[in-house]
Motif scaffolding. Structure first.
Motif, PDB file in Angstrom:
ATOM      1  N   GLY A   1       0.823  -1.209   0.000  1.00 57.57           N
ATOM      2  CA  GLY A   1       0.000   0.000   0.000  1.00 57.57           C
ATOM      3  C   GLY A   1       0.848   1.246   0.000  1.00 57.57           C
ATOM      4  O   GLY A   1       0.546   2.218  -0.698  1.00 57.57           O
ATOM      5  N   VAL A   2       1.932   1.220   0.769  1.00 63.37           N
ATOM      6  CA  VAL A   2       2.796   2.388   0.825  1.00 63.37           C
ATOM      7  C   VAL A   2       3.528   2.586  -0.500  1.00 63.37           C
ATOM      8  O   VAL A   2       3.768   3.707  -0.943  1.00 63.37           O
ATOM      9  CB  VAL A   2       3.823   2.240   1.973  1.00 63.37           C
ATOM     10  N   ALA A   3       3.870   1.485  -1.161  1.00 65.52           N
ATOM     11  CA  ALA A   3       4.607   1.563  -2.422  1.00 65.52           C
ATOM     12  C   ALA A   3       3.854   2.364  -3.472  1.00 65.52           C
ATOM     13  O   ALA A   3       4.449   3.021  -4.320  1.00 65.52           O
ATOM     14  CB  ALA A   3       4.896   0.157  -2.952  1.00 65.52           C
ATOM     15  N   LYS A   4       2.527   2.303  -3.416  1.00 64.41           N
ATOM     16  CA  LYS A   4       1.728   3.048  -4.389  1.00 64.41           C
ATOM     17  C   LYS A   4       1.977   4.545  -4.282  1.00 64.41           C
ATOM     18  O   LYS A   4       1.795   5.293  -5.214  1.00 64.41           O
ATOM     19  CB  LYS A   4       0.244   2.755  -4.174  1.00 64.41           C
ATOM     20  N   LEU A   5       2.392   4.984  -3.134  1.00 64.70           N
ATOM     21  CA  LEU A   5       2.693   6.399  -2.938  1.00 64.70           C
ATOM     22  C   LEU A   5       4.158   6.701  -3.220  1.00 64.70           C
ATOM     23  O   LEU A   5       4.602   7.839  -3.140  1.00 64.70           O
ATOM     24  CB  LEU A   5       2.366   6.812  -1.490  1.00 64.70           C
ATOM     25  N   GLY A   6       4.935   5.669  -3.527  1.00 63.19           N
ATOM     26  CA  GLY A   6       6.355   5.858  -3.824  1.00 63.19           C
ATOM     27  C   GLY A   6       7.177   6.275  -2.626  1.00 63.19           C
ATOM     28  O   GLY A   6       8.201   6.930  -2.758  1.00 63.19           O
ATOM     29  N   GLN A   7       6.747   5.895  -1.407  1.00 64.83           N
ATOM     30  CA  GLN A   7       7.421   6.377  -0.210  1.00 64.83           C
ATOM     31  C   GLN A   7       7.924   5.246   0.683  1.00 64.83           C
ATOM     32  O   GLN A   7       8.103   5.446   1.872  1.00 64.83           O
ATOM     33  CB  GLN A   7       6.457   7.249   0.610  1.00 64.83           C
ATOM     34  N   VAL A   8       8.141   4.055   0.153  1.00 61.88           N
ATOM     35  CA  VAL A   8       8.549   2.918   0.991  1.00 61.88           C
ATOM     36  C   VAL A   8       9.826   3.219   1.758  1.00 61.88           C
ATOM     37  O   VAL A   8       9.889   3.103   2.982  1.00 61.88           O
ATOM     38  CB  VAL A   8       8.749   1.659   0.116  1.00 61.88           C
ATOM     39  N   ARG A   9      10.842   3.638   1.037  1.00 61.38           N
ATOM     40  CA  ARG A   9      12.140   3.863   1.670  1.00 61.38           C
ATOM     41  C   ARG A   9      12.089   5.054   2.621  1.00 61.38           C
ATOM     42  O   ARG A   9      12.578   4.990   3.741  1.00 61.38           O
ATOM     43  CB  ARG A   9      13.195   4.092   0.589  1.00 61.38           C
ATOM     44  N   ARG A  10      11.556   6.154   2.150  1.00 64.39           N
ATOM     45  CA  ARG A  10      11.488   7.357   2.979  1.00 64.39           C
ATOM     46  C   ARG A  10      10.673   7.127   4.238  1.00 64.39           C
ATOM     47  O   ARG A  10      11.040   7.557   5.329  1.00 64.39           O
ATOM     48  CB  ARG A  10      10.876   8.511   2.177  1.00 64.39           C
ATOM     49  N   TYR A  11       9.540   6.437   4.109  1.00 67.50           N
ATOM     50  CA  TYR A  11       8.611   6.241   5.216  1.00 67.50           C
ATOM     51  C   TYR A  11       9.283   5.540   6.384  1.00 67.50           C
ATOM     52  O   TYR A  11       9.206   5.976   7.532  1.00 67.50           O
ATOM     53  CB  TYR A  11       7.424   5.436   4.708  1.00 67.50           C
ATOM     54  N   ARG A  12       9.987   4.443   6.080  1.00 69.96           N
ATOM     55  CA  ARG A  12      10.584   3.647   7.149  1.00 69.96           C
ATOM     56  C   ARG A  12      11.756   4.381   7.814  1.00 69.96           C
ATOM     57  O   ARG A  12      11.818   4.487   9.031  1.00 69.96           O
ATOM     58  CB  ARG A  12      11.062   2.307   6.586  1.00 69.96           C
ATOM     59  N   ALA A  13      12.688   4.885   7.016  1.00 70.78           N
ATOM     60  CA  ALA A  13      13.857   5.557   7.577  1.00 70.78           C
ATOM     61  C   ALA A  13      13.467   6.836   8.311  1.00 70.78           C
ATOM     62  O   ALA A  13      13.993   7.137   9.386  1.00 70.78           O
ATOM     63  CB  ALA A  13      14.863   5.874   6.465  1.00 70.78           C
ATOM     64  N   ALA A  14      12.526   7.587   7.739  1.00 74.57           N
ATOM     65  CA  ALA A  14      12.100   8.832   8.382  1.00 74.57           C
ATOM     66  C   ALA A  14      11.410   8.549   9.713  1.00 74.57           C
ATOM     67  O   ALA A  14      11.578   9.289  10.686  1.00 74.57           O
ATOM     68  CB  ALA A  14      11.159   9.601   7.454  1.00 74.57           C
ATOM     69  N   ALA A  15      10.626   7.466   9.762  1.00 71.74           N
ATOM     70  CA  ALA A  15       9.944   7.102  11.008  1.00 71.74           C
ATOM     71  C   ALA A  15      10.957   6.749  12.088  1.00 71.74           C
ATOM     72  O   ALA A  15      10.823   7.159  13.248  1.00 71.74           O
ATOM     73  CB  ALA A  15       8.985   5.939  10.773  1.00 71.74           C
ATOM     74  N   ARG A  16      11.983   6.011  11.721  1.00 74.01           N
ATOM     75  CA  ARG A  16      13.005   5.635  12.700  1.00 74.01           C
ATOM     76  C   ARG A  16      13.789   6.843  13.178  1.00 74.01           C
ATOM     77  O   ARG A  16      14.111   6.964  14.368  1.00 74.01           O
ATOM     78  CB  ARG A  16      13.949   4.600  12.082  1.00 74.01           C
TER      79      ARG A  16
END
Length: 337
Positions: free
Chosen positions: A18-33
């Motif tokens: 679901g997140v991939a559809k927004l193109g934010q997989v990498r950013r989402y996880r690293a930014a959250a951490r």
């Protein structure tokens, strides 16, 4: 806030499709951490913060996301430095401080790589430029503090390890000033093009325009029907290729125009070079590094270097303004911005 980011982190691992559809997989996880690390740091949980930052750093490295890497490296430097302050064992404290300095060096190197190449356009330029000044300040202050700790005779000229730390602090301070000037020139559209072939300038601009287009799509700013047919991974791969091409174009420009290279390179003189090439026996360099918490004063002659700890910037600013008020009649004073 911590619960919110924890939930976000779990969600990013549980529903990647679901997140991939927004193109934010990498950013989402690293930014959250990284955000979790920020929260833990503010709560005084420095070891927890270090773990979050370290995880974010590894994730950004694996994904080759420099725009996500430098905040994690900077955060790890801050958390390790704060751990060292609390550590009672001197050997462990020294080890923590050295690790902190190492992460600050990595963060600054990553920042310069981003700036000398092309900023990933999905990283807010304004936020980026506003944030990196803090990294330079923290890294310079950490090295200056280590220099004073290593100087066994307070107030005496520095030597050995103390001089190495002070030289690094001076270099970072000068690098920060040079970077601020280059960014200021860039922000005012003071483009340096003298002696650069027109075709290289066009290739450079076309490359940047395409990077911006892709970034707008990945972040949802611009939605193109044609581009939406491509997977986020394909667009990200194209962005990586464009960055490599940009660096190659920049190298060609530097070869074609040495003047361009000298004006755009962030390579200020080192402390040793200042002593050897700038100062003479009758000249002393006095340089201030004013910062929010602690400030420092470098005093360098041709044969010796001294370093002194000063009060925070606000205190020194007040003293300077008070002195100015005494020296210059009020009617002749002009507002300093």
């Amino acid at each position: 806030a911590q619960k919110h980011f924890s939930n976000a982190l779990e969600a990013s691992g549980a529903s990647l499709a679901g997140v991939a559809k927004l193109g934010q997989v990498r950013r989402y996880r690293a930014a959250a951490r990284t955000s979790l690390g920020d929260v833990a740091l503010r709560q005084g949980k420095f070891k927890d913060a270090s773990k979050f930052y370290n995880d974010a750093k590894k994730g950004a490295q694996d994904d080759k996301r420099l725009d996500l890497m430098w905040p994690a490296q900077r955060g790890l430097g801050r958390s390790l430095w704060l751990q060292a302050i609390q550590e009672k064992d001197q050997k462990k404290a020294l080890s923590l401080r050295e690790s902190a300095l190492s992460n600050y060096r990595e963060s600054l190197a990553t920042i310069e790589t981003l700036r000398e190449g092309s900023l990933r356009a999905d990283e807010s330029r304004t936020t980026f430029l506003a944030s990196i000044k803090d990294v330079f300040d923290e890294a310079a202050a950490a090295n200056a503090a280590m220099a004073l700790v290593a100087n066994t005779t307070p107030g005496s000229p520095l030597s050995g390890k103390a001089l190495e730390y002070a030289s690094e602090a001076f270099r970072i301070n000068e690098q920060s000033r040079a970077r601020s000037l280059l960014d200021l020139l860039n922000e005012t559209d003071a483009t340096i093009t003298e002696g650069v072939p027109a075709d290289l300038l066009k290739r450079k601009q076309d490359n940047l325009d395409r990077q911006q287009d892709i970034a707008d799509i990945l972040t949802g700013i611009n939605v193109s029907t044609e581009e939406l047919k491509k997977k986020p991974s394909e667009l990200d791969e194209e962005l990586e290729k464009l960055q490599a091409e940009y660096e190659e174009i920049e190298n060609q420009i530097r070869v074609a125009s040495p003047r361009y290279a000298s004006l755009t390179a962030n390579k200020p003189l080192t402390l040793a070079e200042v002593q050897q090439n700038v100062l003479d026996d009758q000249t002393v360099l006095v340089e201030y590094a004013l910062q929010t918490d602690d400030s420092y004063l470098f005093v360098a002659s041709k044969s010796a270097v001294n370093l002194f700890k000063l009060p925070p910037r606000a205190n020194i600013d007040k003293l300077a303004m008070d002195l100015r008020a005494q020296l210059i009649p009020s009617k002749l004073q002009r507002r300093l911005v």
